[in-house]
Enzyme design. Structure first.
Site, PDB file in Angstrom:
ATOM      1  N   THR A 289       1.656   9.951   3.993  1.00 22.27           N
ATOM      2  CA  THR A 289       0.747  10.936   3.407  1.00 22.27           C
ATOM      3  C   THR A 289      -0.600  10.939   4.125  1.00 22.27           C
ATOM      4  O   THR A 289      -1.393  11.858   3.930  1.00 22.27           O
ATOM      5  CB  THR A 289       0.525  10.656   1.912  1.00 22.27           C
ATOM      6  OG1 THR A 289       0.530   9.251   1.728  1.00 22.27           O
ATOM      7  CG2 THR A 289       1.599  11.298   1.056  1.00 22.27           C
TER       8      THR A 289
ATOM      9  N   LYS B 231     -11.223  -0.877  -1.606  1.00 17.90           N
ATOM     10  CA  LYS B 231     -10.942  -1.707  -0.440  1.00 17.90           C
ATOM     11  C   LYS B 231     -12.121  -1.522   0.526  1.00 17.90           C
ATOM     12  O   LYS B 231     -12.609  -0.407   0.641  1.00 17.90           O
ATOM     13  CB  LYS B 231      -9.642  -1.242   0.248  1.00 17.90           C
ATOM     14  CG  LYS B 231      -8.395  -1.318  -0.631  1.00 17.90           C
ATOM     15  CD  LYS B 231      -7.212  -0.599   0.037  1.00 17.90           C
ATOM     16  CE  LYS B 231      -6.011  -0.537  -0.898  1.00 17.90           C
ATOM     17  NZ  LYS B 231      -4.865   0.231  -0.352  1.00 17.90           N
TER      18      LYS B 231
ATOM     19  N   ASP C 223       0.875  -1.160   0.000  1.00 14.60           N
ATOM     20  CA  ASP C 223       0.000   0.000   0.000  1.00 14.60           C
ATOM     21  C   ASP C 223       0.927   1.228   0.000  1.00 14.60           C
ATOM     22  O   ASP C 223       2.113   1.110   0.304  1.00 14.60           O
ATOM     23  CB  ASP C 223      -0.859  -0.056   1.274  1.00 14.60           C
ATOM     24  CG  ASP C 223      -1.697   1.177   1.469  1.00 14.60           C
ATOM     25  OD1 ASP C 223      -2.424   1.542   0.539  1.00 14.60           O
ATOM     26  OD2 ASP C 223      -1.622   1.781   2.559  1.00 14.60           O
ATOM     27  N   LEU C 224       0.402   2.381  -0.349  1.00 14.47           N
ATOM     28  CA  LEU C 224       1.260   3.569  -0.390  1.00 14.47           C
ATOM     29  C   LEU C 224       1.095   4.443   0.862  1.00 14.47           C
ATOM     30  O   LEU C 224       1.980   4.503   1.717  1.00 14.47           O
ATOM     31  CB  LEU C 224       0.962   4.391  -1.650  1.00 14.47           C
ATOM     32  CG  LEU C 224       1.771   5.678  -1.815  1.00 14.47           C
ATOM     33  CD1 LEU C 224       3.254   5.380  -1.978  1.00 14.47           C
ATOM     34  CD2 LEU C 224       1.264   6.472  -3.018  1.00 14.47           C
ATOM     35  N   ASP C 225      -0.058   5.092   0.955  1.00 11.22           N
ATOM     36  CA  ASP C 225      -0.300   6.020   2.063  1.00 11.22           C
ATOM     37  C   ASP C 225      -0.286   5.279   3.397  1.00 11.22           C
ATOM     38  O   ASP C 225      -1.091   4.380   3.608  1.00 11.22           O
ATOM     39  CB  ASP C 225      -1.678   6.686   1.919  1.00 11.22           C
ATOM     40  CG  ASP C 225      -1.741   7.626   0.720  1.00 11.22           C
ATOM     41  OD1 ASP C 225      -0.713   8.217   0.403  1.00 11.22           O
ATOM     42  OD2 ASP C 225      -2.819   7.750   0.126  1.00 11.22           O
TER      43      ASP C 225
ATOM     44  N   GLU D 190      -0.180  -3.274   4.660  1.00  5.98           N
ATOM     45  CA  GLU D 190      -1.298  -2.316   4.734  1.00  5.98           C
ATOM     46  C   GLU D 190      -1.359  -1.595   6.076  1.00  5.98           C
ATOM     47  O   GLU D 190      -1.100  -2.211   7.103  1.00  5.98           O
ATOM     48  CB  GLU D 190      -2.620  -3.071   4.566  1.00  5.98           C
ATOM     49  CG  GLU D 190      -3.276  -2.929   3.220  1.00  5.98           C
ATOM     50  CD  GLU D 190      -3.776  -1.523   2.917  1.00  5.98           C
ATOM     51  OE1 GLU D 190      -3.862  -0.691   3.841  1.00  5.98           O
ATOM     52  OE2 GLU D 190      -4.085  -1.249   1.751  1.00  5.98           O
ATOM     53  N   ASP D 191      -1.738  -0.330   6.049  1.00  8.08           N
ATOM     54  CA  ASP D 191      -1.900   0.409   7.305  1.00  8.08           C
ATOM     55  C   ASP D 191      -3.367   0.612   7.663  1.00  8.08           C
ATOM     56  O   ASP D 191      -3.668   1.130   8.742  1.00  8.08           O
ATOM     57  CB  ASP D 191      -1.245   1.790   7.224  1.00  8.08           C
ATOM     58  CG  ASP D 191      -2.012   2.717   6.297  1.00  8.08           C
ATOM     59  OD1 ASP D 191      -2.297   2.299   5.156  1.00  8.08           O
ATOM     60  OD2 ASP D 191      -2.349   3.841   6.710  1.00  8.08           O
TER      61      ASP D 191
ATOM     62  N   LYS E 260      -8.805   5.873   6.084  1.00  8.11           N
ATOM     63  CA  LYS E 260      -7.580   5.305   5.527  1.00  8.11           C
ATOM     64  C   LYS E 260      -7.905   4.180   4.550  1.00  8.11           C
ATOM     65  O   LYS E 260      -8.707   3.298   4.855  1.00  8.11           O
ATOM     66  CB  LYS E 260      -6.657   4.812   6.642  1.00  8.11           C
ATOM     67  CG  LYS E 260      -6.078   5.952   7.457  1.00  8.11           C
ATOM     68  CD  LYS E 260      -5.061   5.482   8.466  1.00  8.11           C
ATOM     69  CE  LYS E 260      -4.495   6.679   9.211  1.00  8.11           C
ATOM     70  NZ  LYS E 260      -3.596   6.259  10.292  1.00  8.11           N
TER      71      LYS E 260
ATOM     72  N   SER F  14      -2.567   0.679  -4.276  1.00  2.33           N
ATOM     73  CA  SER F  14      -3.060   1.846  -3.526  1.00  2.33           C
ATOM     74  C   SER F  14      -4.411   2.305  -4.038  1.00  2.33           C
ATOM     75  O   SER F  14      -4.717   2.171  -5.217  1.00  2.33           O
ATOM     76  CB  SER F  14      -2.047   2.987  -3.672  1.00  2.33           C
ATOM     77  OG  SER F  14      -2.606   4.211  -3.268  1.00  2.33           O
ATOM     78  N   ALA F  15      -5.208   2.866  -3.136  1.00  3.88           N
ATOM     79  CA  ALA F  15      -6.506   3.431  -3.530  1.00  3.88           C
ATOM     80  C   ALA F  15      -6.349   4.832  -4.103  1.00  3.88           C
ATOM     81  O   ALA F  15      -7.282   5.407  -4.659  1.00  3.88           O
ATOM     82  CB  ALA F  15      -7.430   3.480  -2.318  1.00  3.88           C
TER      83      ALA F  15
HETATM   84  P1  B16 Z   1      -6.583  10.165  -3.435  1.00  5.84           P
HETATM   85  P2  B16 Z   1      -3.696   4.032   0.075  1.00  5.84           P
HETATM   86  C1  B16 Z   1      -5.604   5.911   0.066  1.00  5.84           C
HETATM   87  O1  B16 Z   1      -4.316   5.484  -0.275  1.00  5.84           O
HETATM   88  C2  B16 Z   1      -5.586   6.706   1.352  1.00  5.84           C
HETATM   89  O2  B16 Z   1      -5.276   5.876   2.453  1.00  5.84           O
HETATM   90  C3  B16 Z   1      -6.929   7.333   1.586  1.00  5.84           C
HETATM   91  O3  B16 Z   1      -6.906   8.114   2.756  1.00  5.84           O
HETATM   92  C4  B16 Z   1      -7.288   8.203   0.377  1.00  5.84           C
HETATM   93  O4  B16 Z   1      -8.563   8.794   0.523  1.00  5.84           O
HETATM   94  C5  B16 Z   1      -7.277   7.323  -0.876  1.00  5.84           C
HETATM   95  O5  B16 Z   1      -5.990   6.755  -1.014  1.00  5.84           O
HETATM   96  C6  B16 Z   1      -7.591   8.119  -2.130  1.00  5.84           C
HETATM   97  O6  B16 Z   1      -6.555   9.023  -2.326  1.00  5.84           O
HETATM   98  O7  B16 Z   1      -7.515  11.227  -2.977  1.00  5.84           O
HETATM   99  O8  B16 Z   1      -5.139  10.596  -3.483  1.00  5.84           O
HETATM  100  O9  B16 Z   1      -7.031   9.527  -4.724  1.00  5.84           O
HETATM  101  O10 B16 Z   1      -3.576   3.997   1.553  1.00  5.84           O
HETATM  102  O11 B16 Z   1      -4.642   3.008  -0.501  1.00  5.84           O
HETATM  103  O12 B16 Z   1      -2.356   4.081  -0.619  1.00  5.84           O
HETATM  104 MG    MG Z   2      -2.826   3.159   3.343  1.00  7.00          MG
END
Ligand code: B16
Ligand code: MG
Length: 217
Positions: A16, A144, A8-10, A168-169, A44, A113-114
């Site tokens: 982030t 997710k 996962d990224l964030d 994953e966090d 998240k 990542s989402a």
């Molecule tokens: P964006 P991940 C997710 O990233 C974040 O955890 C989540 O807080 C955020 O709303 C989502 O990406 C969408 O992000 O607005 O940049 O498209 O944790 O799946 O890497």
């Molecule tokens: Mg994350």
């Protein structure tokens, strides 16, 4: 059929999550309410649209479709102003040790990542070219805890979901990995991520011996 890793990224590679929190909180404050860090856990791993829906529910607010989209765009602009300042120093401690091990041993790994900003962020922190595959919010239709993002990653890495290990966090992300029948590794709070197969506070706690054990399983 080989082992593969999905990150996962964030909240896993970079923090982030703190920028998302600041930007969402500003949006809520501008609309005249607030939410807690505890509520933020529920955002998240959740997509941009779903995040705003949840926040509006907390504030008991309804927006027209046009205003909803405008607020979402404002939030993203604000979020990207933080991303703009990022560089390699933002990579969380211990992450590069694990990535370098995987690279040295030719073990494929992907991003799952989402976020629709994932590619921008990976370029900022200079990791874009290191991944064998990148799957992000622009590639998926189901958020997710649906396993779609990780299943596409497994496919791109030419392996079966059962051979994949996911870091994953978020609660939703751990559930997505479990739903995809992958090994789930929670990064963060033990109480929050108790559904994960293994949990670590951060990557500094992850020893190479543990990675080797996963590879033997
Ligand atoms: P964006 P991940 C997710 O990233 C974040 O955890 C989540 O807080 C955020 O709303 C989502 O990406 C969408 O992000 O607005 O940049 O498209 O944790 O799946 O890497
Ligand atoms: Mg994350």
């Amino acid at each position: 059929n080989h082992k593969a890793f999905i990150f996962d990224l964030d909240g896993v590679i970079v923090d982030t999550a703190k920028f998302h929190f600041l930007a969402w909180r500003k949006l809520a404050n501008d609309l005249g309410f607030d939410f807690t860090e505890e509520q933020n856990e529920q955002l998240k791993g959740v997509s941009r649209v779903e995040s705003l829906k949840k926040i509006l529910k907390w504030g008991d607010r309804q927006l027209s479709e046009e205003e909803f989209n405008r607020q979402m765009a404002l939030k993203n602009e604000n979020y990207l102003s933080y991303v703009e300042e990022m560089d390699q120093k933002e990579i969380l401690p211990g992450v590069e040790k694990v990535l370098n091990y995987l690279i040295e041993h030719n073990i494929p790994f992907a991003l799952g990542s989402a976020s629709k900003n994932a590619r921008t962020i990976l370029k900022k922190i200079d990791l874009y070219d290191k991944f064998d595959a990148i799957v992000d919010g622009t590639d998926v239709s189901k958020a997710k805890p649906d396993p779609e993002v990780f299943l596409i990653a497994a496919e791109k890495l030419n392996t079966e979901p059962q051979n994949c290990v996911v870091f994953e966090d978020s609660v939703a992300g751990v559930q997505a990995a479990n739903n995809g029948e992958m090994t789930s590794i929670g990064i963060g709070n033990k109480k929050v991520l108790d559904e994960a197969d293994y949990i670590f506070a951060d990557f500094r706690e992850i020893e190479i011996e543990f990675i080797e054990k996963l590879l033997r399983n």
